[in-house]
Design a protein around this motif. Structure first.
Motif, PDB file in Angstrom:
ATOM      1  N   VAL A 111     -19.081  24.706 -65.309  1.00  0.00           N
ATOM      2  CA  VAL A 111     -19.056  23.352 -64.741  1.00  0.00           C
ATOM      3  C   VAL A 111     -18.900  23.435 -63.231  1.00  0.00           C
ATOM      4  CG1 VAL A 111     -16.561  23.143 -65.073  1.00  0.00           C
ATOM      5  CG2 VAL A 111     -17.967  21.067 -64.890  1.00  0.00           C
ATOM      6  N   ILE A 112     -19.511  22.487 -62.532  1.00  0.00           N
ATOM      7  CA  ILE A 112     -19.361  22.358 -61.084  1.00  0.00           C
ATOM      8  C   ILE A 112     -18.505  21.128 -60.819  1.00  0.00           C
ATOM      9  CG2 ILE A 112     -20.557  21.982 -58.878  1.00  0.00           C
ATOM     10  CD1 ILE A 112     -23.077  23.178 -60.240  1.00  0.00           C
ATOM     11  N   VAL A 113     -17.505  21.263 -59.957  1.00  0.00           N
ATOM     12  CA  VAL A 113     -16.680  20.121 -59.562  1.00  0.00           C
ATOM     13  C   VAL A 113     -16.835  19.938 -58.062  1.00  0.00           C
ATOM     14  CG1 VAL A 113     -14.386  19.088 -59.529  1.00  0.00           C
ATOM     15  CG2 VAL A 113     -15.026  20.617 -61.406  1.00  0.00           C
ATOM     16  N   MET A 114     -17.250  18.752 -57.630  1.00  0.00           N
ATOM     17  CA  MET A 114     -17.460  18.525 -56.208  1.00  0.00           C
ATOM     18  C   MET A 114     -17.199  17.076 -55.838  1.00  0.00           C
ATOM     19  SD  MET A 114     -21.627  18.911 -56.108  1.00  0.00           S
ATOM     20  CE  MET A 114     -21.668  18.945 -54.314  1.00  0.00           C
ATOM     21  N   GLY A 115     -17.003  16.836 -54.539  1.00  0.00           N
ATOM     22  CA  GLY A 115     -16.791  15.488 -54.050  1.00  0.00           C
ATOM     23  C   GLY A 115     -18.098  14.757 -53.845  1.00  0.00           C
ATOM     24  N   ARG A 139     -28.060  23.036 -63.715  1.00  0.00           N
ATOM     25  CA  ARG A 139     -28.321  23.341 -65.122  1.00  0.00           C
ATOM     26  C   ARG A 139     -27.035  23.315 -65.947  1.00  0.00           C
ATOM     27  NH1 ARG A 139     -31.258  27.502 -62.318  1.00  0.00           N
ATOM     28  NH2 ARG A 139     -33.471  26.964 -62.145  1.00  0.00           N
ATOM     29  N   CYS A 140     -25.923  23.032 -65.290  1.00  0.00           N
ATOM     30  CA  CYS A 140     -24.662  22.917 -66.015  1.00  0.00           C
ATOM     31  C   CYS A 140     -24.020  21.583 -65.644  1.00  0.00           C
ATOM     32  CB  CYS A 140     -23.732  24.090 -65.688  1.00  0.00           C
ATOM     33  SG  CYS A 140     -23.089  24.087 -64.003  1.00  0.00           S
ATOM     34  N   PRO A 141     -23.049  21.125 -66.411  1.00  0.00           N
ATOM     35  CA  PRO A 141     -22.411  19.840 -66.108  1.00  0.00           C
ATOM     36  C   PRO A 141     -21.802  19.817 -64.706  1.00  0.00           C
ATOM     37  CG  PRO A 141     -21.828  20.560 -68.310  1.00  0.00           C
ATOM     38  CD  PRO A 141     -22.544  21.716 -67.669  1.00  0.00           C
ATOM     39  N   LEU A 244     -16.048   8.457 -66.412  1.00  0.00           N
ATOM     40  CA  LEU A 244     -17.412   8.078 -66.783  1.00  0.00           C
ATOM     41  C   LEU A 244     -18.247   9.316 -67.093  1.00  0.00           C
ATOM     42  CD1 LEU A 244     -19.571   5.763 -66.907  1.00  0.00           C
ATOM     43  CD2 LEU A 244     -20.003   6.229 -64.485  1.00  0.00           C
ATOM     44  N   THR A 245     -19.054   9.256 -68.129  1.00  0.00           N
ATOM     45  CA  THR A 245     -19.962  10.351 -68.448  1.00  0.00           C
ATOM     46  C   THR A 245     -21.385   9.816 -68.579  1.00  0.00           C
ATOM     47  OG1 THR A 245     -19.575  10.132 -70.840  1.00  0.00           O
ATOM     48  CG2 THR A 245     -18.208  11.701 -69.642  1.00  0.00           C
ATOM     49  N   MET A 246     -22.332  10.619 -68.125  1.00  0.00           N
ATOM     50  CA  MET A 246     -23.745  10.265 -68.216  1.00  0.00           C
ATOM     51  C   MET A 246     -24.535  11.513 -68.587  1.00  0.00           C
ATOM     52  SD  MET A 246     -24.083   7.879 -64.813  1.00  0.00           S
ATOM     53  CE  MET A 246     -25.625   7.141 -65.323  1.00  0.00           C
ATOM     54  N   ILE A 247     -25.581  11.308 -69.367  1.00  0.00           N
ATOM     55  CA  ILE A 247     -26.455  12.426 -69.751  1.00  0.00           C
ATOM     56  C   ILE A 247     -27.724  12.336 -68.922  1.00  0.00           C
ATOM     57  CG2 ILE A 247     -27.769  13.462 -71.628  1.00  0.00           C
ATOM     58  CD1 ILE A 247     -25.604  12.335 -73.530  1.00  0.00           C
ATOM     59  N   ILE A 277     -24.101  15.356 -67.418  1.00  0.00           N
ATOM     60  CA  ILE A 277     -24.482  16.439 -68.322  1.00  0.00           C
ATOM     61  C   ILE A 277     -25.993  16.602 -68.326  1.00  0.00           C
ATOM     62  CG2 ILE A 277     -24.337  17.270 -70.704  1.00  0.00           C
ATOM     63  CD1 ILE A 277     -21.966  15.220 -71.029  1.00  0.00           C
ATOM     64  N   PRO A 278     -26.496  17.747 -67.864  1.00  0.00           N
ATOM     65  CA  PRO A 278     -27.943  17.927 -67.777  1.00  0.00           C
ATOM     66  C   PRO A 278     -28.559  18.299 -69.126  1.00  0.00           C
ATOM     67  CG  PRO A 278     -26.865  19.911 -67.023  1.00  0.00           C
ATOM     68  CD  PRO A 278     -25.777  18.920 -67.358  1.00  0.00           C
ATOM     69  N   VAL A 279     -29.782  17.827 -69.319  1.00  0.00           N
ATOM     70  CA  VAL A 279     -30.551  18.187 -70.520  1.00  0.00           C
ATOM     71  C   VAL A 279     -31.934  18.607 -70.064  1.00  0.00           C
ATOM     72  CG1 VAL A 279     -31.558  17.369 -72.680  1.00  0.00           C
ATOM     73  CG2 VAL A 279     -29.304  16.552 -71.965  1.00  0.00           C
TER      74      VAL A 279
END
Length: 281
Positions: A111-115, A139-141, A244-247, A277-279
């Motif tokens: 996972v990547i965490v960024m501002g 390619r990762c969340p 919030l989550t989005m695909i 979340i990437p697909v």
């Protein structure tokens, strides 16, 4: 062991995202990769051709940045003091986008965490160019932490969907991880663009319900305002959603939101963390 990539330009916004990640994953064994990049003068021709003015730029930048990022990391480790957390620093004379892809692939980042903004980000813009570009290609969340958003336990998690794409265990795994980790309530939001769901949408909704049944999801239909971002804003405020989550499909709901002028030119006033979340289509 979880592998988390933390891009930073040493700005207050990026530091806040790092602090959020450290709290968010406080109970997990993690390796945090702190990444800093530098792109020389937008690839000026004289730099590429080796102009004398740029001779030694890489060496000078590297020595100065190594000292800066080591000090930065030492401060974080001193304040964090979590035996489950390890830190690796990485610098590159390269664009952030290119280096994020390299490190994500090489280190198998989870996972990547960024501002939302860097040091030069305009206050009137919600998503800076770098963050938006990472969201498009990752390619990762990617967990995005808005400016001024401090860590709090996610109590209400929302998933925005139009039900036009099928769901799978892999796609929903990051969502289920959040729900399991924090015992959050689950809220699924659909923007009412049609009078009723068609057969494909209905089937995908049933699939989603099967995968998330144990979490007892709540389903919500929102009016289709002037743009989708407005609908999301109202939904978040009305339900007091805090995560919030989005695909992200390349040619679907998330892509249409990213193209809306409200994100590029105005303010998309989401003040809560959101996980994209990437697909692969």
């Amino acid at each position: 062991m979880l592998k988390v990539l933390l891009p930073t330009d040493f700005s207050e916004n990026s530091r806040n995202a790092i602090d959020y990640a450290l709290h968010y994953y406080k109970d997990d064994e993690c390796v945090f990769y702190i990444l800093h990049t530098y792109t020389p003068m937008a690839y000026r021709v004289d730099y590429i051709l080796g102009s004398p003015a740029y001779v030694g730029l890489g060496d000078n930048w590297q020595s100065e940045t190594e000292a800066q990022i080591n000090e930065f990391c030492s401060e974080i480790e001193h304040l964090n003091q979590n035996e489950k957390h390890k830190f690796v620093t990485h610098i590159a004379l390269e664009s952030l986008l290119v280096e994020v892809l390299k490190v994500t692939s090489k280190e198998e980042i989870d996972v990547i965490v960024m501002g939302t903004q860097g040091a030069t980000g305009a206050k009137s813009i919600f998503l800076g160019t770098r963050t938006r570009n990472v969201l498009k290609v990752s390619r990762c969340p990617v967990l995005v932490v808005p400016e001024g958003c401090f860590y709090k336990k996610p109590e209400k998690l929302a998933l925005v969907t139009n039900y036009k794409r099928n769901f799978s265990a892999d796609i929903l795994a990051p969502v289920k991880q959040v729900l399991s980790r924090f015992k959050s309530s689950m809220h699924i939001m659909h923007i009412n663009e049609e009078k009723q769901l068609d057969s494909i949408q209905a089937s995908n909704k049933n699939t989603l319900d099967v995968y998330l049944k144990v979490f007892k999801p709540n389903y919500h239909w929102m009016p289709n305002f002037t743009n989708k971002t407005k609908s999301i804003q109202v939904f978040i405020k009305e339900l007091d959603v805090d995560f919030l989550t989005m695909i992200k499909h390349e040619r679907d709901f998330f892509g249409s939101i990213m193209r809306e002028p409200v994100i590029k030119k105005v303010s998309f006033c989401v003040e809560i963390p959101f996980l994209v979340i990437p697909v692969n289509d």
